[in-house]
Write an enzyme that holds these catalytic residues in place. Structure first.
Site, PDB file in Angstrom:
ATOM      1  N   TYR A  22      17.335  29.166   8.022  1.00 21.96           N
ATOM      2  CA  TYR A  22      16.288  29.990   8.648  1.00 21.96           C
ATOM      3  C   TYR A  22      16.399  29.955  10.163  1.00 21.96           C
ATOM      4  CZ  TYR A  22      13.959  30.221   4.129  1.00 21.96           C
ATOM      5  OH  TYR A  22      13.658  30.456   2.815  1.00 21.96           O
ATOM      6  N   MET A  78      13.044  23.746   2.758  1.00 19.53           N
ATOM      7  CA  MET A  78      12.153  23.026   1.847  1.00 19.53           C
ATOM      8  C   MET A  78      12.925  22.097   0.905  1.00 19.53           C
ATOM      9  SD  MET A  78       9.359  24.591  -0.800  1.00 19.53           S
ATOM     10  CE  MET A  78       8.381  25.406   0.458  1.00 19.53           C
ATOM     11  N   LYS A 118       0.839  -1.199   0.000  1.00 21.57           N
ATOM     12  CA  LYS A 118       0.000   0.000   0.000  1.00 21.57           C
ATOM     13  C   LYS A 118       0.880   1.257   0.000  1.00 21.57           C
ATOM     14  CE  LYS A 118      -0.394  -0.167   5.051  1.00 21.57           C
ATOM     15  NZ  LYS A 118      -1.232  -0.670   6.157  1.00 21.57           N
ATOM     16  N   ARG A 174     -10.729   0.401  14.289  1.00 21.01           N
ATOM     17  CA  ARG A 174     -10.481   1.143  13.055  1.00 21.01           C
ATOM     18  C   ARG A 174     -11.471   0.636  12.007  1.00 21.01           C
ATOM     19  NH1 ARG A 174      -4.457   1.420  10.460  1.00 21.01           N
ATOM     20  NH2 ARG A 174      -4.979  -0.688   9.741  1.00 21.01           N
TER      21      ARG A 174
HETATM   22  C1  PLP Z   1      -0.503  -1.844   6.775  1.00 25.96           C
HETATM   23  C2  PLP Z   1      -1.130  -3.109   7.139  1.00 25.96           C
HETATM   24  C3  PLP Z   1      -0.350  -4.264   7.348  1.00 25.96           C
HETATM   25  C4  PLP Z   1       1.154  -4.246   7.382  1.00 25.96           C
HETATM   26  O1  PLP Z   1       1.614  -3.670   8.588  1.00 25.96           O
HETATM   27  P1  PLP Z   1       3.183  -3.583   8.928  1.00 25.96           P
HETATM   28  O2  PLP Z   1       3.216  -3.064  10.323  1.00 25.96           O
HETATM   29  O3  PLP Z   1       3.767  -2.610   7.957  1.00 25.96           O
HETATM   30  O4  PLP Z   1       3.732  -4.942   8.770  1.00 25.96           O
HETATM   31  C5  PLP Z   1      -1.029  -5.465   7.563  1.00 25.96           C
HETATM   32  N1  PLP Z   1      -2.383  -5.507   7.613  1.00 25.96           N
HETATM   33  C6  PLP Z   1      -3.153  -4.417   7.424  1.00 25.96           C
HETATM   34  C7  PLP Z   1      -4.628  -4.540   7.495  1.00 25.96           C
HETATM   35  C8  PLP Z   1      -2.555  -3.181   7.202  1.00 25.96           C
HETATM   36  O5  PLP Z   1      -3.330  -2.099   7.040  1.00 25.96           O
END
Ligand code: PLP
Length: 360
Positions: free
Chosen positions: A251, A299, A34, A129
């Site tokens: 800065y 930046m 992702k 979540r």
């Molecule tokens: C991002 C995610 C993972 C991977 O988590 P890591 O801590 O990067 O290994 C696994 N399962 C779900 C549902 C996630 O959102």
């Protein structure tokens, strides 16, 4: 061309995946790619992780991108479908959907599908979540059995504290109480859970951060798990300034030289994904030596102390993180985690295509 580049080491990706395989010999591996492969470039990492059994992404576009690049593995949308039109496309392209609420289930039920769909039914076991309430989960899963539009069901949950003393049992027990009523495959373990809790490996594991060679556990070095950094963020010195005692740089005037200093200006700043919160003293690597940043990150530039590195000159390479400086060291100094720093790269500098298969 501006010299800042993120090099992606394919051999390290393969190595880290092999570590996951060693740890979880009986599980299938759903590599989590992702957020543009945690900032490494989706297709870059998919090539390095081509031995995975599956890939998990967030959007249908990313899933289609993987299919168009020839990846035949299972692909999972981690947040499921957002809109109804996505469902027949996913079914046709054999893209699995997380289902985490009733609305998504109804969308699937009402979709006109020529192909049945594979779903990962997500249970909220305490992270609060995504996922179904455990009180309802068993009955809902029962109602999905033998439905013609559903090809397979995998039961899943996600752990909130696999990297902390509280551990996973408080959630894993709730999950198992439901899952034990069924014969469906199961998927619960993220990187921290893969490393810490063998009992959670099950049919699928879902490693993310460990594949990229960063640590899921604050205070534990990725090298202690034999993981290798995948991204090397590298730039060059583009200017050198000689400071006298009490001179400041950049800065603000929070940093004041205590003595005469030789300072290098490096082409990398917060617009590129380097954390603005990195304080004076954040490590960098130049001409074979570790040194550190001084003053406030700009930046597009930052400043490093090269007083004791006479070899450092204009065009010297500077590693911001990678082989010699772990991204986790930079993250810790900056009050964040390696995940955030790596992901931020996707939003700013493109992982250059010429490094697709490239080594440094
Ligand atoms: C991002 C995610 C993972 C991977 O988590 P890591 O801590 O990067 O290994 C696994 N399962 C779900 C549902 C996630 O959102």
């Amino acid at each position: 061309m501006r010299p800042l580049k993120a090099f992606i080491n394919q051999a390290s990706l393969r190595h880290n995946l092999a570590i996951v395989k060693q740890l979880t010999p009986k599980s299938k591996i759903m590599s989590v790619v992702k957020a543009n492969g945690y900032g490494h470039g989706l297709i870059n990492v998919a090539h390095g992780l081509s031995e995975s059994d599956g890939f998990a992404v967030l959007s249908l576009n990313e899933a289609i991108d993987l299919r168009e690049h020839g990846f035949e593995q299972t692909i999972l949308l981690l947040e499921g479908a957002f809109e109804a039109y996505e469902i027949p496309i996913a079914a046709k392209m054999r893209i699995n959907l997380v289902v985490h609420n009733i609305q998504q289930l109804q969308m699937i039920e009402h979709a006109k599908l020529n192909h049945p769909i594979d779903i990962h039914f997500k249970i909220n076991t305490g992270m609060n979540r995504l996922g179904f309430d455990p009180k309802d989960a068993k009955d809902i899963v029962k109602s999905l059995q033998n439905k013609s539009h559903i090809k397979s069901i995998t039961l899943m949950t996600h752990f909130a504290t696999a990297d902390e003393p509280r551990g996973v049992d408080w959630q894993f027990n709730i999950f198992n109480d439901i899952a034990n009523h069924f014969n469906f495959s199961r998927s619960v373990a993220n990187s921290a859970s893969i490393l810490n809790y063998k009992s959670t490996h099950l049919d699928w594991v879902r490693p993310g951060i460990m594949l990229y060679g960063a640590s899921p556990i604050v205070g534990e070095k990725s090298s202690s798990f034999n993981l290798k950094p995948v991204m090397q963020l590298k730039s060059k010195i583009i200017a050198i300034q000689n400071l006298s005692k009490n001179d400041s740089i950049g800065y603000g005037d929070s940093f004041k030289a205590k003595n005469d200093m030789r300072i290098a200006v490096v082409a990398c700043g917060y617009a590129d994904g380097y954390p603005r919160h990195a304080p004076t003293g954040t490590p960098v690597f130049v001409e074979g030596k570790k040194t550190f940043t001084v003053g406030r990150v700009s930046m597009d530039m930052l400043y490093i102390d090269i007083t004791n590195i006479p070899k450092a000159s204009i065009s010297s390479d500077v590693e911001l993180w990678g082989e010699h400086i772990l991204v986790d060291e930079v993250a810790e100094k900056s009050g964040t985690v390696g995940y955030e720093l790596l992901c931020a790269i996707s939003a700013s500098i493109r992982v250059p295509m010429e490094t697709l298969y490239g080594q440094k």
